[in-house]
Scaffold this motif. Structure first.
Motif, PDB file in Angstrom:
ATOM      1  N   ARG A 146       0.857  -1.195   0.000  1.00  0.00           N
ATOM      2  CA  ARG A 146       0.000   0.000   0.000  1.00  0.00           C
ATOM      3  C   ARG A 146       0.885   1.234   0.000  1.00  0.00           C
ATOM      4  O   ARG A 146       2.116   1.141  -0.034  1.00  0.00           O
ATOM      5  CB  ARG A 146      -0.915  -0.005   1.237  1.00  0.00           C
ATOM      6  CG  ARG A 146      -0.163  -0.163   2.544  1.00  0.00           C
ATOM      7  CD  ARG A 146      -1.026   0.015   3.764  1.00  0.00           C
ATOM      8  NE  ARG A 146      -0.350  -0.345   4.989  1.00  0.00           N
ATOM      9  CZ  ARG A 146       0.604   0.371   5.586  1.00  0.00           C
ATOM     10  NH1 ARG A 146       1.004   1.515   5.059  1.00  0.00           N
ATOM     11  NH2 ARG A 146       1.166  -0.043   6.712  1.00  0.00           N
ATOM     12  N   GLN A 147       0.265   2.392   0.037  1.00  0.00           N
ATOM     13  CA  GLN A 147       0.996   3.646   0.111  1.00  0.00           C
ATOM     14  C   GLN A 147       1.812   3.698   1.408  1.00  0.00           C
ATOM     15  O   GLN A 147       1.281   3.480   2.496  1.00  0.00           O
ATOM     16  CB  GLN A 147       0.006   4.825   0.099  1.00  0.00           C
ATOM     17  CG  GLN A 147       0.616   6.180   0.448  1.00  0.00           C
ATOM     18  CD  GLN A 147       1.511   6.718  -0.649  1.00  0.00           C
ATOM     19  OE1 GLN A 147       1.092   6.846  -1.780  1.00  0.00           O
ATOM     20  NE2 GLN A 147       2.759   7.026  -0.312  1.00  0.00           N
ATOM     21  N   ALA A 148       3.091   3.961   1.267  1.00  0.00           N
ATOM     22  CA  ALA A 148       3.956   4.049   2.451  1.00  0.00           C
ATOM     23  C   ALA A 148       3.771   5.394   3.144  1.00  0.00           C
ATOM     24  O   ALA A 148       3.560   6.428   2.496  1.00  0.00           O
ATOM     25  CB  ALA A 148       5.414   3.867   2.048  1.00  0.00           C
ATOM     26  N   GLY A 149       3.862   5.364   4.473  1.00  0.00           N
ATOM     27  CA  GLY A 149       3.761   6.586   5.264  1.00  0.00           C
ATOM     28  C   GLY A 149       4.810   6.615   6.360  1.00  0.00           C
ATOM     29  O   GLY A 149       5.629   5.694   6.496  1.00  0.00           O
ATOM     30  N   ILE A 150       4.792   7.660   7.151  1.00  0.00           N
ATOM     31  CA  ILE A 150       5.777   7.829   8.210  1.00  0.00           C
ATOM     32  C   ILE A 150       5.733   6.665   9.199  1.00  0.00           C
ATOM     33  O   ILE A 150       6.776   6.237   9.711  1.00  0.00           O
ATOM     34  CB  ILE A 150       5.576   9.191   8.921  1.00  0.00           C
ATOM     35  CG1 ILE A 150       6.005  10.333   7.985  1.00  0.00           C
ATOM     36  CG2 ILE A 150       6.371   9.249  10.226  1.00  0.00           C
ATOM     37  CD1 ILE A 150       5.792  11.723   8.544  1.00  0.00           C
ATOM     38  N   ASP A 151       4.550   6.125   9.453  1.00  0.00           N
ATOM     39  CA  ASP A 151       4.463   4.977  10.368  1.00  0.00           C
ATOM     40  C   ASP A 151       5.293   3.794   9.878  1.00  0.00           C
ATOM     41  O   ASP A 151       5.813   3.014  10.689  1.00  0.00           O
ATOM     42  CB  ASP A 151       3.006   4.544  10.544  1.00  0.00           C
ATOM     43  CG  ASP A 151       2.254   5.418  11.533  1.00  0.00           C
ATOM     44  OD1 ASP A 151       2.910   6.236  12.206  1.00  0.00           O
ATOM     45  OD2 ASP A 151       1.020   5.287  11.631  1.00  0.00           O
ATOM     46  N   ASP A 152       5.432   3.659   8.558  1.00  0.00           N
ATOM     47  CA  ASP A 152       6.252   2.573   8.023  1.00  0.00           C
ATOM     48  C   ASP A 152       7.729   2.796   8.318  1.00  0.00           C
ATOM     49  O   ASP A 152       8.480   1.843   8.554  1.00  0.00           O
ATOM     50  CB  ASP A 152       6.027   2.429   6.519  1.00  0.00           C
ATOM     51  CG  ASP A 152       4.620   1.941   6.198  1.00  0.00           C
ATOM     52  OD1 ASP A 152       4.264   0.849   6.669  1.00  0.00           O
ATOM     53  OD2 ASP A 152       3.897   2.663   5.497  1.00  0.00           O
ATOM     54  N   VAL A 153       8.162   4.051   8.301  1.00  0.00           N
ATOM     55  CA  VAL A 153       9.541   4.360   8.693  1.00  0.00           C
ATOM     56  C   VAL A 153       9.767   3.917  10.135  1.00  0.00           C
ATOM     57  O   VAL A 153      10.782   3.281  10.464  1.00  0.00           O
ATOM     58  CB  VAL A 153       9.845   5.865   8.536  1.00  0.00           C
ATOM     59  CG1 VAL A 153      11.264   6.182   8.995  1.00  0.00           C
ATOM     60  CG2 VAL A 153       9.646   6.306   7.087  1.00  0.00           C
ATOM     61  N   LEU A 154       8.800   4.224  10.996  1.00  0.00           N
ATOM     62  CA  LEU A 154       8.914   3.826  12.404  1.00  0.00           C
ATOM     63  C   LEU A 154       8.967   2.309  12.561  1.00  0.00           C
ATOM     64  O   LEU A 154       9.696   1.792  13.415  1.00  0.00           O
ATOM     65  CB  LEU A 154       7.756   4.406  13.205  1.00  0.00           C
ATOM     66  CG  LEU A 154       7.997   5.795  13.823  1.00  0.00           C
ATOM     67  CD1 LEU A 154       8.191   6.856  12.750  1.00  0.00           C
ATOM     68  CD2 LEU A 154       6.855   6.204  14.742  1.00  0.00           C
TER      69      LEU A 154
END
Length: 313
Positions: free
Chosen positions: A235-243
């Motif tokens: 899915r679309q990556a977001g800041i939570d994925d960085v975390l």
């Protein structure tokens, strides 16, 4: 808090398009500009020389980008060339008043085995070298080369010479066999400037858990990158994925070996909320919402500061 970013491709963009202006407002064709670094409170930015497919891979191509680095990047007011630990302290230390630019090479292809070119680049400030970019070259195989070979005889010699000169070895893009041969050969800590955890996102460019543990054991550094398809495959990556990637590396003993390498100007699509250096503030806020401030400071710049200060001689 000040930020260290271990990878961007602004130099390659500047080389390909003479109309782009480093001093122009951010968003005018470049993610990383003098303005966006200031807006993001970036204390140290690594600038990679990368010669793309279709451009002659010669020492002259590399040196042309090194000239752009000096003529454009370093000409900005308050920008300092980072060559040693004292320079790192000047841009990331408690009394920092300047911004630092560290020169890197992404792929040794264009050196064509010419050691005079490597030594000249070192004199021009080169302090980080990635052995390849995905493909095979005279030094090694990249991660996307189907045969999956490791270092050549010349590649082993290149690693040794880089270590003697004080050029850091970057294993992002390297084949798995090449990674393990580098880990065995290296006598100094090495890094992955822009790679994530394969256990969370199964892209070949990401690091396996064993590779992450090896980097930690070598007292190395892992620059988590904002490339969307290295963060999230569904899915679309977001800041939570960085975390998620930060926290996974922490479970492997890597809490004190995490940094960031955005890959700004090297990507056409962006992780939601991370479209340029100014967005580091949103990442910092998200990290602080879940983790103690000393840890977050380490991830944003402290670990890069320690690693570079210790290893740039």
């Amino acid at each position: 808090m000040r930020i260290a970013d271990l990878h961007c491709d602004a130099l390659s963009k500047l080389d390909r398009d003479a109309k782009l202006e480093w001093s122009a407002p951010s968003g005018k064709g470049l993610d990383v500009t003098a303005e966006s670094l200031a807006n993001g409170n970036i204390g140290l930015q690594a600038f990679a020389i990368w010669v793309p497919t279709g451009t002659p891979k010669t020492p002259e191509s590399v040196l042309r980008q090194a000239a752009l680095f000096h003529d454009k990047i370093l000409s900005a007011q308050g920008m300092r060339l980072v060559k040693n630990g004292a320079d790192v302290e000047a841009v990331l230390g408690p009394d920092a008043s300047e911004r630092g630019a560290l020169l890197a090479l992404e792929g040794a292809d264009a050196l064509r085995g010419e050691r005079w070119a490597l030594r000249l680049l070192h004199r021009l400030g080169l302090r980080m070298l990635g052995l390849t970019w995905n493909e095979a070259n005279w030094a090694c195989d990249g991660i996307m080369e189907p045969r999956g070979a490791g270092l050549t005889k010349e590649g082993r010699s290149l690693v040794a010479e880089c270590e003697a000169l004080g050029i850091l070895i970057d294993v992002s893009h390297l084949s798995e066999k090449g990674f393990w041969e580098t880990a065995e050969l290296a006598r100094r800590p090495f890094l992955a400037s822009h790679s994530n955890a394969r256990a969370l996102c199964p892209h070949p460019r990401n690091l396996t858990d064993d590779q992450i543990r090896a980097l930690v054991a070598a007292n190395g550094l892992i620059g988590i990158t904002f490339v969307p398809f290295f963060l999230q495959s569904r899915r679309q990556a977001g800041i939570d994925d960085v975390l998620r990637h930060v926290e996974h590396i922490c479970t492997l003993g890597g809490a004190n070996h995490i940094a960031f390498g955005s890959d700004f100007d090297g990507i056409d699509t962006y992780t939601l909320g991370l479209a340029g250096p100014a967005d580091y503030s949103a990442l910092a806020d998200a990290l602080l919402a879940r983790h103690a401030e000393p840890l977050v400071r380490g991830w944003l710049s402290g670990h890069a500061r320690r690693f570079l200060t210790d290893n740039l001689k």
